[in-house]
Design a protein around this motif. Structure first.
Motif, PDB file in Angstrom:
ATOM      1  N   GLN A  26    -110.416  64.121   3.875  1.00  0.00           N
ATOM      2  CA  GLN A  26    -109.639  65.292   4.291  1.00  0.00           C
ATOM      3  C   GLN A  26    -108.378  64.842   5.023  1.00  0.00           C
ATOM      4  OE1 GLN A  26    -110.629  68.463   3.536  1.00  0.00           O
ATOM      5  NE2 GLN A  26    -112.303  67.480   2.425  1.00  0.00           N
ATOM      6  N   ASN A  48    -105.006  66.786   6.650  1.00  0.00           N
ATOM      7  CA  ASN A  48    -104.540  68.136   6.975  1.00  0.00           C
ATOM      8  C   ASN A  48    -103.150  68.462   6.481  1.00  0.00           C
ATOM      9  OD1 ASN A  48    -106.968  68.593   8.195  1.00  0.00           O
ATOM     10  ND2 ASN A  48    -106.201  68.420  10.286  1.00  0.00           N
ATOM     11  N   VAL A  66     -99.467  64.239   8.660  1.00  0.00           N
ATOM     12  CA  VAL A  66    -100.644  63.430   9.001  1.00  0.00           C
ATOM     13  C   VAL A  66    -100.770  62.264   8.019  1.00  0.00           C
ATOM     14  CG1 VAL A  66    -103.163  63.450   9.106  1.00  0.00           C
ATOM     15  CG2 VAL A  66    -101.873  65.313  10.128  1.00  0.00           C
ATOM     16  N   TYR A 116    -110.252  56.832  11.774  1.00  0.00           N
ATOM     17  CA  TYR A 116    -110.809  56.967  13.118  1.00  0.00           C
ATOM     18  C   TYR A 116    -109.713  57.209  14.150  1.00  0.00           C
ATOM     19  CZ  TYR A 116    -113.130  55.658  17.465  1.00  0.00           C
ATOM     20  OH  TYR A 116    -113.616  55.650  18.742  1.00  0.00           O
ATOM     21  N   ILE A 158    -106.745  58.672  13.724  1.00  0.00           N
ATOM     22  CA  ILE A 158    -105.845  59.806  13.495  1.00  0.00           C
ATOM     23  C   ILE A 158    -106.633  61.103  13.366  1.00  0.00           C
ATOM     24  CG2 ILE A 158    -104.166  60.774  11.897  1.00  0.00           C
ATOM     25  CD1 ILE A 158    -103.317  57.978  11.284  1.00  0.00           C
ATOM     26  N   ASN A 159    -106.256  62.087  14.184  1.00  0.00           N
ATOM     27  CA  ASN A 159    -106.825  63.428  14.042  1.00  0.00           C
ATOM     28  C   ASN A 159    -106.196  64.083  12.818  1.00  0.00           C
ATOM     29  OD1 ASN A 159    -108.373  63.226  16.363  1.00  0.00           O
ATOM     30  ND2 ASN A 159    -106.727  63.985  17.657  1.00  0.00           N
ATOM     31  N   GLY A 160    -107.018  64.701  11.990  1.00  0.00           N
ATOM     32  CA  GLY A 160    -106.529  65.341  10.783  1.00  0.00           C
ATOM     33  C   GLY A 160    -106.710  64.488   9.542  1.00  0.00           C
ATOM     34  N   GLU A 187    -109.847  62.500   7.864  1.00  0.00           N
ATOM     35  CA  GLU A 187    -111.291  62.252   7.927  1.00  0.00           C
ATOM     36  C   GLU A 187    -111.765  61.655   6.604  1.00  0.00           C
ATOM     37  OE1 GLU A 187    -113.010  62.858  10.717  1.00  0.00           O
ATOM     38  OE2 GLU A 187    -111.234  63.704  11.660  1.00  0.00           O
TER      39      GLU A 187
END
Length: 120
Positions: A26, A28, A32, A80, A82-84, A86
């Protein structure tokens, strides 16, 4: 500098494309993806040589196939950080992560070849 930015933007697009191909990966947004491409480049520059050095006997034993696992580790390590971005549960999706990381390597090589082919 301009070629580096073009490579970064194209690698972000490649990462976004890979994220669209695999349901468990995933991403976002394009921003990202570009950030993930930047972090992946940093991880590949700093951490990958150490991983390659310490796992050289295992890589030799597997006739180079452990290289795919190293790719998957650096790919997952980037996710791991980076948010957004996965990659899903690690043990369950290791096959998908290996394929995605190998595809990202191929896309990176192609992007580097195409961008470097153009003259100044």
């Amino acid at each position: 500098m301009f070629r580096w930015v073009i490579k970064l933007l194209l690698n972000g697009g490649a990462l976004l494309l890979i994220g669209n191909w695999f349901q468990s990966i995933q991403i976002n947004s394009y921003g990202v993806a570009v950030l993930a491409a930047l972090i992946l480049g940093i991880v590949n520059s700093i951490i990958r040589p150490m991983l390659t050095f310490f796992t050289m006997p295992l890589t030799i034993l597997t006739l180079g196939l452990f290289w795919f696992v190293i790719n998957a580790l650096t790919f997952s390590l980037t996710a791991y950080f980076i948010n957004g971005f996965e990659v899903g549960p690690w043990p369950d999706n290791i096959g998908i992560v290996i394929i995605a990381a190998a595809l990202m390597s191929v896309f990176g090589w192609l992007i580097d070849w195409v961008v470097s082919k153009t003259k100044k």
